[in-house]
Enzyme design. Structure first.
Site, PDB file in Angstrom:
ATOM      1  N   LYS A  13      61.559   2.401  45.494  1.00 48.05           N
ATOM      2  CA  LYS A  13      62.086   1.900  46.772  1.00 48.05           C
ATOM      3  C   LYS A  13      62.125   0.370  46.799  1.00 48.05           C
ATOM      4  CE  LYS A  13      59.002   4.079  49.386  1.00 48.05           C
ATOM      5  NZ  LYS A  13      58.186   4.756  48.345  1.00 48.05           N
ATOM      6  N   ARG A  86      56.849   7.071  57.812  1.00 50.21           N
ATOM      7  CA  ARG A  86      56.095   7.910  56.881  1.00 50.21           C
ATOM      8  C   ARG A  86      55.563   9.159  57.568  1.00 50.21           C
ATOM      9  NH1 ARG A  86      54.736   3.533  53.055  1.00 50.21           N
ATOM     10  NH2 ARG A  86      53.798   4.426  51.212  1.00 50.21           N
ATOM     11  N   ARG A 125      52.191   0.496  36.296  1.00 49.36           N
ATOM     12  CA  ARG A 125      52.908  -0.629  36.905  1.00 49.36           C
ATOM     13  C   ARG A 125      51.973  -1.768  37.313  1.00 49.36           C
ATOM     14  NH1 ARG A 125      54.942   1.040  43.018  1.00 49.36           N
ATOM     15  NH2 ARG A 125      52.879   1.245  43.926  1.00 49.36           N
ATOM     16  N   ARG A 164      47.504   9.696  47.457  1.00 49.00           N
ATOM     17  CA  ARG A 164      48.762   9.243  48.089  1.00 49.00           C
ATOM     18  C   ARG A 164      49.847  10.296  47.953  1.00 49.00           C
ATOM     19  NH1 ARG A 164      49.118   4.187  44.791  1.00 49.00           N
ATOM     20  NH2 ARG A 164      51.167   3.722  45.620  1.00 49.00           N
TER      21      ARG A 164
HETATM   22  P1  AMP Z   1      53.667   1.136  49.972  1.00 45.61           P
HETATM   23  O1  AMP Z   1      53.663  -0.258  49.445  1.00 45.61           O
HETATM   24  O2  AMP Z   1      54.894   1.470  50.779  1.00 45.61           O
HETATM   25  O3  AMP Z   1      53.364   2.154  48.903  1.00 45.61           O
HETATM   26  O4  AMP Z   1      52.446   1.219  51.018  1.00 45.61           O
HETATM   27  C1  AMP Z   1      51.118   0.994  50.615  1.00 45.61           C
HETATM   28  C2  AMP Z   1      50.168   1.569  51.618  1.00 45.61           C
HETATM   29  O5  AMP Z   1      50.326   0.899  52.889  1.00 45.61           O
HETATM   30  C3  AMP Z   1      50.333   3.047  51.937  1.00 45.61           C
HETATM   31  O6  AMP Z   1      49.711   3.899  50.986  1.00 45.61           O
HETATM   32  C4  AMP Z   1      49.672   3.133  53.306  1.00 45.61           C
HETATM   33  O7  AMP Z   1      48.256   3.070  53.191  1.00 45.61           O
HETATM   34  C5  AMP Z   1      50.119   1.830  53.957  1.00 45.61           C
HETATM   35  N1  AMP Z   1      51.410   1.998  54.664  1.00 45.61           N
HETATM   36  C6  AMP Z   1      52.596   1.414  54.359  1.00 45.61           C
HETATM   37  N2  AMP Z   1      53.545   1.799  55.212  1.00 45.61           N
HETATM   38  C7  AMP Z   1      52.964   2.653  56.087  1.00 45.61           C
HETATM   39  C8  AMP Z   1      53.431   3.418  57.192  1.00 45.61           C
HETATM   40  N3  AMP Z   1      54.714   3.393  57.571  1.00 45.61           N
HETATM   41  N4  AMP Z   1      52.523   4.200  57.847  1.00 45.61           N
HETATM   42  C9  AMP Z   1      51.234   4.248  57.482  1.00 45.61           C
HETATM   43  N5  AMP Z   1      50.729   3.572  56.440  1.00 45.61           N
HETATM   44  C10 AMP Z   1      51.581   2.773  55.747  1.00 45.61           C
END
Ligand code: AMP
Length: 209
Positions: A13, A86, A125, A164
């Site tokens: 993404k 999410r 990564r 996750r």
């Molecule tokens: P990402 O970089 O998108 O993988 O996000 C890293 C982490 O941030 C996730 O595993 C969640 O702990 C938190 N996070 C990011 N976006 C959200 C969201 N929309 N709702 C809840 N937690 C989020």
């Protein structure tokens, strides 16, 4: 044009958002990046979410929704939402929020990737501290784009990756049901070279430009 980019952790993404942003002149909003910046700055919000994120749990909906609302209401151009919504509650809140701003979702793009590939990608990564570019090549010592220092995300540990993916299956996959029949949903095969994934995304966005 307002786009939602969906897909499990590691689906690409962030990489695709950077490309879409450049071609379609949109604002890239990565809620994960926003939260990591809060943690790095040592803010109260950062302290509140640090452990949740490292363990691979979601930040509570209410908090996430207000963070996103603050960003989106100041956006003067269309947005790419990367990592939001999410949960179904976030999707419902987003719809209301956009309506209030006289905006709407133009396209929901889901980047699809088999779990075996996700685990392989996340386990190897690293990210650049300076520009955020992802390095998938363990032989690279510094960022190939800017020479910045590479680091491993606190939540890219085997336990956190596993958790996750469970959270993704439980809380985020149902969001697809929310959009699937909206006429705006498109699923793209993420298990192909970055440029091919982007070409498919670009084609689907040309229809709504
Ligand atoms: P990402 O970089 O998108 O993988 O996000 C890293 C982490 O941030 C996730 O595993 C969640 O702990 C938190 N996070 C990011 N976006 C959200 C969201 N929309 N709702 C809840 N937690 C989020």
């Amino acid at each position: 044009m307002n786009i939602i980019l969906m897909g499990c952790p590691g689906a690409g993404k962030g990489t695709q958002s950077a490309k879409i942003q450049a071609v379609f002149n949109l604002k890239h909003i990565s809620t994960g990046d926003v939260l990591r910046a809060e943690i790095a700055s040592g803010s109260a919000l950062g302290k509140e979410v640090k452990d949740l994120i490292a363990q691979g749990n979601l930040v509570p909906d209410g908090l996430m929704i207000s963070i996103l609302e603050n960003i989106i209401k100041t956006a003067t151009q269309g947005v790419i939402l990367d990592g939001f919504p999410r949960t179904t509650a976030q999707a419902e809140a987003l719809e209301k929020m956009l309506k209030g701003l006289g905006r709407e979702i133009s396209k929901v793009i889901m980047i699809d990737l088999p779990e075996s590939e996700v685990i392989k990608r996340l386990s190897s990564r690293r990210l650049c501290k300076a520009c955020g570019k992802i390095s998938a090549n363990p032989a690279e010592k510094v960022c190939v784009a800017c020479g910045g220092e590479l680091y491993t995300r606190a939540d890219d540990t085997p336990e956190s990756i596993k958790h996750r993916l469970e959270v993704y299956r439980r809380d985020t996959l149902p969001v697809i049901n929310y959009y699937e029949h909206s006429g705006k949903f498109v699923k793209i095969n993420g298990n192909q070279p970055v440029e091919n994934v982007f070409k498919e995304i670009e084609n689907s966005l040309e229809e709504v430009k």
